[in-house]
Design a protein around this motif. Structure first.
Motif, mmCIF file in Angstrom:
data_model
loop_
_atom_site.group_PDB
_atom_site.id
_atom_site.type_symbol
_atom_site.label_atom_id
_atom_site.label_comp_id
_atom_site.label_asym_id
_atom_site.label_seq_id
_atom_site.Cartn_x
_atom_site.Cartn_y
_atom_site.Cartn_z
ATOM 1 N N GLU A 71 0.830 -1.206 0.000
ATOM 2 C CA GLU A 71 0.000 0.000 0.000
ATOM 3 C C GLU A 71 0.867 1.260 0.000
ATOM 4 O OE1 GLU A 71 -3.760 1.419 2.546
ATOM 5 O OE2 GLU A 71 -1.829 1.632 3.555
ATOM 6 N N LEU A 72 1.924 1.280 0.797
ATOM 7 C CA LEU A 72 2.809 2.444 0.838
ATOM 8 C C LEU A 72 3.481 2.655 -0.517
ATOM 9 C CD1 LEU A 72 4.043 4.784 2.407
ATOM 10 C CD2 LEU A 72 5.863 3.223 3.123
ATOM 11 N N ALA A 73 3.911 1.583 -1.163
ATOM 12 C CA ALA A 73 4.521 1.704 -2.487
ATOM 13 C C ALA A 73 3.527 2.288 -3.484
ATOM 14 C CB ALA A 73 5.031 0.340 -2.968
ATOM 15 N N VAL A 74 2.263 1.887 -3.392
ATOM 16 C CA VAL A 74 1.227 2.429 -4.275
ATOM 17 C C VAL A 74 1.013 3.912 -3.983
ATOM 18 C CG1 VAL A 74 -1.253 2.340 -4.783
ATOM 19 C CG2 VAL A 74 0.082 0.223 -4.702
ATOM 20 N N LYS A 75 0.917 4.271 -2.711
ATOM 21 C CA LYS A 75 0.733 5.679 -2.337
ATOM 22 C C LYS A 75 1.906 6.525 -2.828
ATOM 23 C CE LYS A 75 -1.842 4.774 1.940
ATOM 24 N NZ LYS A 75 -1.749 4.858 3.421
ATOM 25 N N GLY A 89 12.703 3.286 2.011
ATOM 26 C CA GLY A 89 13.616 2.363 1.346
ATOM 27 C C GLY A 89 13.048 1.781 0.069
ATOM 28 N N LEU A 90 12.163 2.515 -0.587
ATOM 29 C CA LEU A 90 11.538 2.049 -1.823
ATOM 30 C C LEU A 90 12.516 2.162 -2.993
ATOM 31 C CD1 LEU A 90 8.089 3.795 -1.304
ATOM 32 C CD2 LEU A 90 8.561 1.348 -1.159
ATOM 33 N N VAL A 145 8.269 -7.143 -4.609
ATOM 34 C CA VAL A 145 9.251 -7.964 -3.900
ATOM 35 C C VAL A 145 9.499 -7.298 -2.552
ATOM 36 C CG1 VAL A 145 11.567 -8.940 -3.943
ATOM 37 C CG2 VAL A 145 10.284 -8.663 -6.082
ATOM 38 N N LEU A 146 9.233 -8.038 -1.461
ATOM 39 C CA LEU A 146 9.357 -7.492 -0.115
ATOM 40 C C LEU A 146 10.515 -8.130 0.639
ATOM 41 C CD1 LEU A 146 6.341 -6.871 -0.930
ATOM 42 C CD2 LEU A 146 5.842 -6.997 1.471
ATOM 43 N N VAL A 147 11.148 -7.318 1.471
ATOM 44 C CA VAL A 147 12.208 -7.777 2.371
ATOM 45 C C VAL A 147 11.907 -7.229 3.767
ATOM 46 C CG1 VAL A 147 13.987 -7.985 0.586
ATOM 47 C CG2 VAL A 147 13.698 -5.821 1.789
ATOM 48 N N PRO A 148 12.426 -7.864 4.808
ATOM 49 C CA PRO A 148 12.188 -7.362 6.166
ATOM 50 C C PRO A 148 12.804 -5.969 6.355
ATOM 51 C CG PRO A 148 13.078 -9.587 6.233
ATOM 52 C CD PRO A 148 13.176 -9.122 4.815
ATOM 53 N N VAL A 155 9.061 -2.669 0.357
ATOM 54 C CA VAL A 155 9.120 -3.083 -1.038
ATOM 55 C C VAL A 155 10.528 -2.798 -1.555
ATOM 56 C CG1 VAL A 155 8.237 -2.649 -3.354
ATOM 57 C CG2 VAL A 155 6.662 -2.738 -1.420
ATOM 58 N N LYS A 156 11.183 -3.848 -2.000
ATOM 59 C CA LYS A 156 12.550 -3.746 -2.514
ATOM 60 C C LYS A 156 12.548 -3.525 -4.019
ATOM 61 C CE LYS A 156 16.618 -6.616 -3.227
ATOM 62 N NZ LYS A 156 17.150 -7.958 -3.106
ATOM 63 N N ASP A 157 11.590 -4.134 -4.713
ATOM 64 C CA ASP A 157 11.539 -4.039 -6.177
ATOM 65 C C ASP A 157 10.104 -4.262 -6.632
ATOM 66 O OD1 ASP A 157 12.478 -3.682 -8.730
ATOM 67 O OD2 ASP A 157 13.468 -5.619 -8.888
ATOM 68 N N ILE A 158 9.828 -3.806 -7.842
ATOM 69 C CA ILE A 158 8.509 -3.969 -8.464
ATOM 70 C C ILE A 158 8.746 -4.375 -9.905
ATOM 71 C CG2 ILE A 158 6.326 -2.849 -9.058
ATOM 72 C CD1 ILE A 158 7.039 -0.696 -6.938
#
Length: 163
Positions: A71-75, A89-90, A145-148, A155-158
Protein backbone atom coordinates in the motif's frame (compact mmCIF):
# COMPACT_ATOMS: atom_id res chain seq x y z
CA UNK A 1 38.30 -50.58 25.27
CA UNK A 2 35.53 -48.44 26.77
CA UNK A 3 37.77 -45.40 26.42
CA UNK A 4 37.63 -45.76 22.62
CA UNK A 5 33.91 -46.57 22.37
CA UNK A 6 32.53 -43.84 24.65
CA UNK A 7 33.86 -40.87 22.60
CA UNK A 8 32.58 -42.50 19.39
CA UNK A 9 29.11 -43.00 20.92
CA UNK A 10 29.03 -39.40 22.17
CA UNK A 11 30.04 -38.14 18.72
CA UNK A 12 27.31 -40.19 17.01
CA UNK A 13 24.70 -38.93 19.50
CA UNK A 14 25.83 -35.32 18.94
CA UNK A 15 25.62 -35.69 15.16
CA UNK A 16 22.17 -37.30 15.30
CA UNK A 17 20.95 -34.67 17.78
CA UNK A 18 22.16 -31.84 15.55
CA UNK A 19 20.57 -33.40 12.47
CA UNK A 20 17.26 -33.82 14.32
CA UNK A 21 17.36 -30.22 15.56
CA UNK A 22 18.11 -28.84 12.06
CA UNK A 23 15.35 -30.93 10.50
CA UNK A 24 12.77 -29.71 13.02
CA UNK A 25 13.90 -26.08 12.77
CA UNK A 26 13.66 -26.12 8.96
CA UNK A 27 10.27 -27.88 8.99
CA UNK A 28 8.80 -25.47 11.56
CA UNK A 29 10.02 -22.34 9.74
CA UNK A 30 8.74 -23.67 6.43
CA UNK A 31 5.34 -24.54 7.93
CA UNK A 32 5.12 -21.13 9.60
CA UNK A 33 5.77 -19.28 6.34
CA UNK A 34 3.23 -21.45 4.50
CA UNK A 35 0.64 -20.87 7.22
CA UNK A 36 1.28 -17.11 7.15
CA UNK A 37 0.97 -16.91 3.39
CA UNK A 38 -2.17 -19.05 3.31
CA UNK A 39 -3.81 -17.05 6.09
CA UNK A 40 -2.91 -13.74 4.46
CA UNK A 41 -4.10 -14.87 1.04
CA UNK A 42 -7.51 -15.77 2.48
CA UNK A 43 -7.80 -12.38 4.22
CA UNK A 44 -7.33 -10.50 0.93
CA UNK A 45 -9.31 -12.81 -1.32
CA UNK A 46 -11.39 -10.85 -3.84
CA UNK A 47 -10.72 -7.46 -2.19
CA UNK A 48 -9.70 -4.56 -4.41
CA UNK A 49 -7.99 -1.59 -2.80
CA UNK A 50 -8.28 1.77 -4.59
CA UNK A 51 -6.26 4.93 -3.94
CA UNK A 52 -6.69 8.44 -5.36
CA UNK A 53 -4.26 11.36 -5.28
CA UNK A 54 -6.90 13.62 -3.73
CA UNK A 55 -7.69 11.29 -0.81
CA UNK A 56 -4.68 9.18 0.19
CA UNK A 57 -5.22 7.87 3.75
CA UNK A 58 -2.39 8.62 6.18
CA UNK A 59 -2.60 5.29 8.04
CA UNK A 60 -2.67 1.79 6.58
CA UNK A 61 -6.08 0.20 7.08
CA UNK A 62 -4.96 -3.29 6.01
CA UNK A 63 -4.39 -6.01 8.60
CA UNK A 64 -0.99 -7.17 7.32
CA UNK A 65 2.49 -5.64 7.46
CA UNK A 66 3.20 -7.02 3.99
CA UNK A 67 0.02 -5.57 2.52
CA UNK A 68 0.80 -2.24 4.19
CA UNK A 69 4.22 -2.24 2.49
CA UNK A 70 2.52 -2.70 -0.89
CA UNK A 71 0.00 0.00 0.00
CA UNK A 72 2.81 2.44 0.84
CA UNK A 73 4.52 1.70 -2.49
CA UNK A 74 1.23 2.43 -4.27
CA UNK A 75 0.73 5.68 -2.34
CA UNK A 76 4.30 6.75 -3.14
CA UNK A 77 3.78 5.88 -6.79
CA UNK A 78 0.79 8.21 -6.86
CA UNK A 79 2.48 10.93 -4.76
CA UNK A 80 6.24 10.58 -4.10
CA UNK A 81 5.98 13.46 -1.59
CA UNK A 82 3.56 11.45 0.58
CA UNK A 83 4.43 11.24 4.27
CA UNK A 84 6.96 8.42 4.89
CA UNK A 85 7.91 7.76 1.28
CA UNK A 86 11.42 9.19 1.38
CA UNK A 87 12.41 7.05 4.41
CA UNK A 88 10.68 3.84 3.29
CA UNK A 89 13.62 2.36 1.35
CA UNK A 90 11.54 2.05 -1.82
CA UNK A 91 13.11 1.59 -5.27
CA UNK A 92 14.63 4.85 -6.54
CA UNK A 93 12.59 4.92 -9.75
CA UNK A 94 9.43 5.63 -7.71
CA UNK A 95 10.81 9.11 -7.04
CA UNK A 96 11.65 9.97 -10.65
CA UNK A 97 9.86 13.11 -11.76
CA UNK A 98 9.29 13.39 -15.50
CA UNK A 99 5.95 14.17 -17.20
CA UNK A 100 6.63 11.56 -19.90
CA UNK A 101 6.41 8.81 -17.24
CA UNK A 102 2.65 9.40 -16.96
CA UNK A 103 2.53 8.99 -13.18
CA UNK A 104 -0.96 7.78 -12.21
CA UNK A 105 -3.27 9.78 -9.95
CA UNK A 106 -5.44 6.72 -9.24
CA UNK A 107 -4.39 3.09 -8.66
CA UNK A 108 -6.17 -0.09 -7.62
CA UNK A 109 -4.75 -3.46 -6.71
CA UNK A 110 -6.01 -6.86 -5.67
CA UNK A 111 -3.63 -9.33 -4.04
CA UNK A 112 -3.81 -12.56 -6.00
CA UNK A 113 -0.93 -14.53 -4.48
CA UNK A 114 1.65 -14.29 -1.72
CA UNK A 115 4.74 -16.31 -2.58
CA UNK A 116 7.47 -16.80 0.06
CA UNK A 117 10.81 -17.17 -1.71
CA UNK A 118 12.99 -17.36 1.41
CA UNK A 119 12.68 -16.41 5.08
CA UNK A 120 13.69 -12.86 4.18
CA UNK A 121 12.16 -12.51 0.69
CA UNK A 122 8.48 -12.55 -0.31
CA UNK A 123 6.72 -11.79 -3.60
CA UNK A 124 3.21 -10.35 -3.55
CA UNK A 125 1.43 -10.81 -6.87
CA UNK A 126 -1.30 -8.29 -7.64
CA UNK A 127 -3.83 -7.53 -10.33
CA UNK A 128 -3.52 -3.76 -10.75
CA UNK A 129 -5.12 -0.94 -12.68
CA UNK A 130 -4.23 2.74 -12.95
CA UNK A 131 -4.92 5.82 -15.04
CA UNK A 132 -1.34 6.27 -16.24
CA UNK A 133 1.52 4.29 -17.73
CA UNK A 134 4.40 4.69 -15.23
CA UNK A 135 6.98 2.27 -16.63
CA UNK A 136 4.17 -0.24 -17.29
CA UNK A 137 4.17 -1.04 -13.56
CA UNK A 138 0.61 -0.19 -12.63
CA UNK A 139 -1.63 -2.05 -15.09
CA UNK A 140 -1.85 -5.83 -15.20
CA UNK A 141 0.03 -8.44 -13.20
CA UNK A 142 2.39 -6.52 -10.93
CA UNK A 143 4.74 -8.22 -8.46
CA UNK A 144 6.07 -6.46 -5.37
CA UNK A 145 9.25 -7.96 -3.90
CA UNK A 146 9.36 -7.49 -0.12
CA UNK A 147 12.21 -7.78 2.37
CA UNK A 148 12.19 -7.36 6.17
CA UNK A 149 12.59 -3.84 7.50
CA UNK A 150 13.01 -4.08 11.26
CA UNK A 151 9.64 -5.16 12.66
CA UNK A 152 7.82 -4.70 9.34
CA UNK A 153 8.41 -5.16 5.60
CA UNK A 154 9.43 -2.87 2.74
CA UNK A 155 9.12 -3.08 -1.04
CA UNK A 156 12.55 -3.75 -2.51
CA UNK A 157 11.54 -4.04 -6.18
CA UNK A 158 8.51 -3.97 -8.46
CA UNK A 159 8.10 -5.72 -11.78
CA UNK A 160 5.35 -6.74 -14.19
CA UNK A 161 4.73 -10.08 -15.86
CA UNK A 162 2.50 -11.17 -18.71
CA UNK A 163 0.40 -14.26 -18.30
Amino acid sequence: MYKKIIPAVILVIAILGTAYWLKNKYTHSQNASQTTSQTTAVDFDEQTFTYNLSSLPEECQLNSEMACAVELAVKCTINPEFNGCKDAGLPKFIFMNDPSLQRPSQMSFKISKIKPIAADLVEIHTQSTCNGNWFGLCNGNIIYVLVPNGESWRVKDIYAIEL
